[in-house]
Design a protein around this motif. Structure first.
Motif, mmCIF file in Angstrom:
data_model
loop_
_atom_site.group_PDB
_atom_site.id
_atom_site.type_symbol
_atom_site.label_atom_id
_atom_site.label_comp_id
_atom_site.label_asym_id
_atom_site.label_seq_id
_atom_site.Cartn_x
_atom_site.Cartn_y
_atom_site.Cartn_z
ATOM 1 N N GLY A 67 51.435 47.828 31.188
ATOM 2 C CA GLY A 67 51.290 46.447 30.760
ATOM 3 C C GLY A 67 51.877 46.225 29.378
ATOM 4 N N LEU A 68 51.317 45.261 28.643
ATOM 5 C CA LEU A 68 51.844 44.842 27.342
ATOM 6 C C LEU A 68 50.793 45.082 26.258
ATOM 7 C CD1 LEU A 68 53.332 41.382 28.422
ATOM 8 C CD2 LEU A 68 54.529 43.578 28.294
ATOM 9 N N PRO A 69 50.899 46.152 25.487
ATOM 10 C CA PRO A 69 49.962 46.337 24.371
ATOM 11 C C PRO A 69 50.162 45.237 23.333
ATOM 12 C CG PRO A 69 51.749 47.941 24.256
ATOM 13 C CD PRO A 69 51.889 47.232 25.573
ATOM 14 N N THR A 99 37.501 47.674 30.640
ATOM 15 C CA THR A 99 38.901 47.337 30.389
ATOM 16 C C THR A 99 39.286 47.552 28.942
ATOM 17 O OG1 THR A 99 38.882 45.699 32.166
ATOM 18 C CG2 THR A 99 40.622 45.490 30.511
ATOM 19 N N ILE A 100 38.430 47.117 28.026
ATOM 20 C CA ILE A 100 38.786 47.212 26.611
ATOM 21 C C ILE A 100 38.852 48.665 26.146
ATOM 22 C CG2 ILE A 100 36.501 47.153 25.498
ATOM 23 C CD1 ILE A 100 37.689 45.064 23.567
ATOM 24 N N LEU A 101 38.185 49.555 26.871
ATOM 25 C CA LEU A 101 38.255 50.984 26.561
ATOM 26 C C LEU A 101 39.425 51.663 27.265
ATOM 27 C CD1 LEU A 101 34.458 51.825 26.789
ATOM 28 C CD2 LEU A 101 35.820 51.828 24.697
ATOM 29 N N ASN A 106 45.563 53.742 28.361
ATOM 30 C CA ASN A 106 46.731 53.689 29.246
ATOM 31 C C ASN A 106 48.021 53.479 28.451
ATOM 32 O OD1 ASN A 106 45.141 54.016 31.538
ATOM 33 N ND2 ASN A 106 44.869 51.812 31.836
ATOM 34 N N TYR A 107 47.946 52.588 27.453
ATOM 35 C CA TYR A 107 49.127 52.346 26.635
ATOM 36 C C TYR A 107 49.497 53.594 25.830
ATOM 37 C CZ TYR A 107 48.044 47.428 27.635
ATOM 38 O OH TYR A 107 47.778 46.232 28.252
ATOM 39 N N ALA A 110 51.178 56.082 28.001
ATOM 40 C CA ALA A 110 52.559 55.707 28.309
ATOM 41 C C ALA A 110 53.492 55.962 27.123
ATOM 42 C CB ALA A 110 52.615 54.227 28.702
ATOM 43 N N LEU A 111 52.980 55.794 25.905
ATOM 44 C CA LEU A 111 53.799 55.988 24.712
ATOM 45 C C LEU A 111 53.882 57.459 24.305
ATOM 46 C CD1 LEU A 111 52.481 52.940 22.666
ATOM 47 C CD2 LEU A 111 54.866 53.281 23.345
ATOM 48 N N GLY A 112 53.021 58.290 24.850
ATOM 49 C CA GLY A 112 52.972 59.698 24.471
ATOM 50 C C GLY A 112 54.308 60.422 24.533
#
Length: 379
Positions: A67-69, A99-101, A106-107, A110-112
């Protein structure tokens, strides 16, 4: 433009104070943020309010698989920091507690795998978005064309491309962090996640003329957890930077400058030195760091003095230095008039945070004492 302050957790009352001739204070009322877009824009334009440390925002709502961080930044070590924003109470409304956790995790996942080139691509897109008017952000907050030059401009240090994104950090930002969210963040910290929680609240006067942002980091951790690890023998440049960057925040009000890099003659030497900008400190007085485990088995912090009158001032206050464990020389003509020495026959101890902290703390005390004896404790 908003003024801002940092406060401890708990219910806050904010007042506007007038000048010395004004009697009474005006209480500012908390104004709920109308939309998460508004909160995102305020924080994007005012990154100084994020966390209790410098942060450079280099991307906003980048397109990732999950999604969009909301906001993505870098800390002073080059780690990626993902900010998940929520208006109102954390874990309510459109973003459930789960969700907020999970979203920032998830973001971050993905950036890892992103290397420097990947991060720089996000920064290039961010610049295009700002210059096209998609994000209303002052261009001073994108201080250079490339990410590495922007990092140097913001943090005052050069980072090698391989050293970016060693850790992924996550921050939940809401107007109110609930007790449940705080408890869950602490649990996830115990499981090894680099997760924090911060409150940001807006206040304004009844007529809307005065506005303020108030912030607090509700759940924090020691930043040693995200300092990049050092493997093998560090270089002189790396060790000198590590020690001096730990030293500088505690002495900045004394020595001046905006970064330690402005003061030090060279990090890449065995004895970086600097002059204080304080008007009471003579130009003949220098503070130096000598990292020489390979050549003479020592690390030293010292005051060097190239002036007879200044040497006399130092020696007249020898007892003050000696009370704090420093050695004062009554025979040397310039170098190491005051010093503290660690016996160290290899670079290995300099991989340990405890050793670097001890050296930095000792250097801080030496610099403070040096200013005291010349009557320069207040700027």
């Amino acid at each position: 433009m908003y003024e801002w302050c940092n406060f401890l957790a708990g219910r806050m009352r904010v007042f506007e104070a007038g000048d010395e001739q004004t009697v009474g204070l005006t209480q500012l009322d908390q104004r709920p943020v109308e939309t998460e877009q508004e909160l995102e824009s305020i924080l994007n334009q005012n990154p100084d309010v994020l966390l209790d440390e410098p942060v450079f925002i280099f991307s906003r709502q980048p397109s990732l698989d999950p999604g969009l961080p909301d906001l993505v930044g870098l800390d002073q070590y080059g780690n990626v920091v993902v900010f998940e924003l929520k208006r109102g109470l954390s874990g309510t409304g459109s973003a459930s507690e789960e969700t907020i956790l999970s979203q920032p995790q998830n973001y971050a996942r993905a950036l890892g795998p992103f290397d420097y080139d990947d991060l720089n691509e996000l920064y290039q897109e961010y610049q295009r978005q700002i210059r096209s008017g998609e994000w209303v952000v002052d261009e001073s907050l994108i201080p250079a064309e490339s990410l590495d030059d922007a990092f140097e401009a913001v943090f005052g240090r050069v980072l090698k491309p391989r050293d970016y994104n060693q850790y992924q950090r996550m921050v939940i930002v809401a107007e109110t962090i609930t007790g449940q969210t705080a408890e869950n963040v602490r649990y996830l910290q115990d499981q090894g996640l680099h997760l924090q929680a911060q409150e940001v609240q807006m206040f304004e006067s009844a007529d809307g003329a005065s506005k303020m942002l108030a912030t607090t980091v509700v759940v924090d951790y020691d930043d040693r957890q995200v300092r990049p690890s050092r493997v093998g023998n560090p270089t002189y440049d790396e060790v000198n930077r590590e020690i001096l960057e730990r030293t500088y925040p505690q002495i900045q009000s004394l020595v001046g400058g905006s970064t330690i890099g402005e003061l030090v003659d060279s990090f890449d030497s065995r004895a970086p030195r600097f002059h204080s900008n304080h008007p009471e400190i003579p130009d003949t007085v220098e503070f130096s760091l000598r990292v020489k485990p390979r050549t003479n088995g020592t690390v030293r912090v010292a005051i060097d003095v190239d002036g007879e009158e200044e040497r006399k001032t130092i020696r007249d206050h020898a007892v003050r230095f000696e009370e704090h464990g420093f050695e004062v020389s009554h025979s040397r003509s310039r170098h190491r008039i005051v010093m503290f020495t660690w016996e160290m026959d290899s670079f290995e101890p300099l991989n340990q945070d405890e050793v670097l902290d001890e050296i930095a703390e000792t250097f801080i005390r030496l610099i403070e004492l040096g200013h005291e004896v010349f009557g320069a404790t207040d700027r």
